[in-house]
Design a protein around this motif. Structure first.
Motif, PDB file in Angstrom:
ATOM      1  N   VAL A   1       0.863  -1.170   0.000  1.00 46.76           N
ATOM      2  CA  VAL A   1       0.000   0.000   0.000  1.00 46.76           C
ATOM      3  C   VAL A   1       0.902   1.222   0.000  1.00 46.76           C
ATOM      4  O   VAL A   1       1.915   1.253   0.708  1.00 46.76           O
ATOM      5  CB  VAL A   1      -0.914   0.015   1.252  1.00 46.76           C
ATOM      6  N   ALA A   2       0.550   2.220  -0.790  1.00 53.42           N
ATOM      7  CA  ALA A   2       1.306   3.474  -0.817  1.00 53.42           C
ATOM      8  C   ALA A   2       0.335   4.645  -0.778  1.00 53.42           C
ATOM      9  O   ALA A   2      -0.697   4.624  -1.449  1.00 53.42           O
ATOM     10  CB  ALA A   2       2.176   3.555  -2.069  1.00 53.42           C
TER      11      ALA A   2
ATOM     12  N   SER B   1      -0.912  -5.278  -6.184  1.00 48.62           N
ATOM     13  CA  SER B   1      -1.012  -6.698  -5.896  1.00 48.62           C
ATOM     14  C   SER B   1      -0.490  -7.492  -7.093  1.00 48.62           C
ATOM     15  O   SER B   1      -0.225  -6.932  -8.155  1.00 48.62           O
ATOM     16  CB  SER B   1      -2.480  -7.034  -5.610  1.00 48.62           C
ATOM     17  N   ARG B   2      -0.389  -8.794  -6.912  1.00 40.14           N
ATOM     18  CA  ARG B   2       0.050  -9.667  -8.008  1.00 40.14           C
ATOM     19  C   ARG B   2      -1.003  -9.702  -9.119  1.00 40.14           C
ATOM     20  O   ARG B   2      -2.169  -9.420  -8.890  1.00 40.14           O
ATOM     21  CB  ARG B   2       0.273 -11.084  -7.476  1.00 40.14           C
ATOM     22  N   ALA B   3      -0.598 -10.095 -10.300  1.00 35.30           N
ATOM     23  CA  ALA B   3      -1.498 -10.132 -11.451  1.00 35.30           C
ATOM     24  C   ALA B   3      -2.714 -11.009 -11.202  1.00 35.30           C
ATOM     25  O   ALA B   3      -3.796 -10.731 -11.693  1.00 35.30           O
ATOM     26  CB  ALA B   3      -0.751 -10.603 -12.696  1.00 35.30           C
TER      27      ALA B   3
ATOM     28  N   PHE C   1       0.567  -6.812 -12.678  1.00 35.82           N
ATOM     29  CA  PHE C   1       0.057  -6.434 -11.361  1.00 35.82           C
ATOM     30  C   PHE C   1      -1.408  -6.029 -11.446  1.00 35.82           C
ATOM     31  O   PHE C   1      -1.918  -5.731 -12.513  1.00 35.82           O
ATOM     32  CB  PHE C   1       0.852  -5.248 -10.785  1.00 35.82           C
ATOM     33  N   VAL C   2      -2.033  -5.997 -10.282  1.00 38.99           N
ATOM     34  CA  VAL C   2      -3.366  -5.414 -10.139  1.00 38.99           C
ATOM     35  C   VAL C   2      -3.184  -4.140  -9.326  1.00 38.99           C
ATOM     36  O   VAL C   2      -2.522  -4.160  -8.276  1.00 38.99           O
ATOM     37  CB  VAL C   2      -4.335  -6.384  -9.432  1.00 38.99           C
TER      38      VAL C   2
END
Length: 128
Positions: free
Chosen positions: A37-38, A65-67, A114-115
Motif C-alpha cells: 500500500v502506498a 497486488s500480483r497479477a 500487477f493489479v
C-alpha cells in the motif's frame, strides 16, 4: 497524511493481508515486495466561507497486488475502507469533521503483471 499512515500501520488485520515486513509506504517504492500500500496524491482546498479555516483534503491510497490478485487487492481495499471509515483520526492541530470514500478502482496494470487499486478519500478538517 501522517494520521492516515499511523492508522493503517497500526492494524494487524491489514498487516496480515499484506504479508511480512513493512508494506505500507509514504510513496510507491521501486522493487517493493507485493502486495503493498502506498499513500498517493494529496490535495488541499479551503472551503470555508471567504477562504476560512475549513479544509477539504483529497487523499489517494494505492494498492499494488500480483497479477492474479484481484481478490487480494479487493480484500485490502475493503480493509482500508473499513479502517478509515471508522477511524477517529487526529490530524495535528485539527479536528476531523468527516472522512469518506469517494471512489474505488481496481484494475489490471498495462503490462498485466500487477493489479492496481486506488481508493480516493475526501476529508474535511477544521483547526482546533
Amino acid at each position: 497524511q501522517a494520521a492516515v499512515h499511523a492508522c493503517l500501520t497500526a492494524d494487524t488485520v491489514l498487516a496480515g493481508l499484506l504479508g511480512t515486513g513493512s508494506r505500507i509506504h509514504d510513496r510507491a517504492p521501486r522493487g517493493a515486495a507485493v502486495p503493498f500500500v502506498a499513500l498517493g496524491e494529496m490535495r488541499l482546498a479551503r472551503i470555508g466561507a471567504g477562504g476560512g479555516p475549513i479544509h477539504e483534503h483529497t487523499l489517494v491510497v494505492r494498492i499494488v497486488s500480483r497479477a492474479d490478485g484481484r481478490r487480494e487487492a479487493a480484500a485490502i481495499a475493503d480493509r482500508i475502507d473499513a479502517l478509515l471509515d471508522a477511524a477517529d483520526l487526529a490530524p495535528e492541530g485539527h479536528r476531523l469533521v468527516s472522512m469518506r470514500l469517494v471512489e474505488r478502482v481496481v484494475s489490471e496494470s498495462r503490462d498485466r503483471r500487477f493489479v492496481d487499486g486506488q481508493l480516493r478519500f475526501r476529508a474535511v478538517t477544521e483547526p482546533l
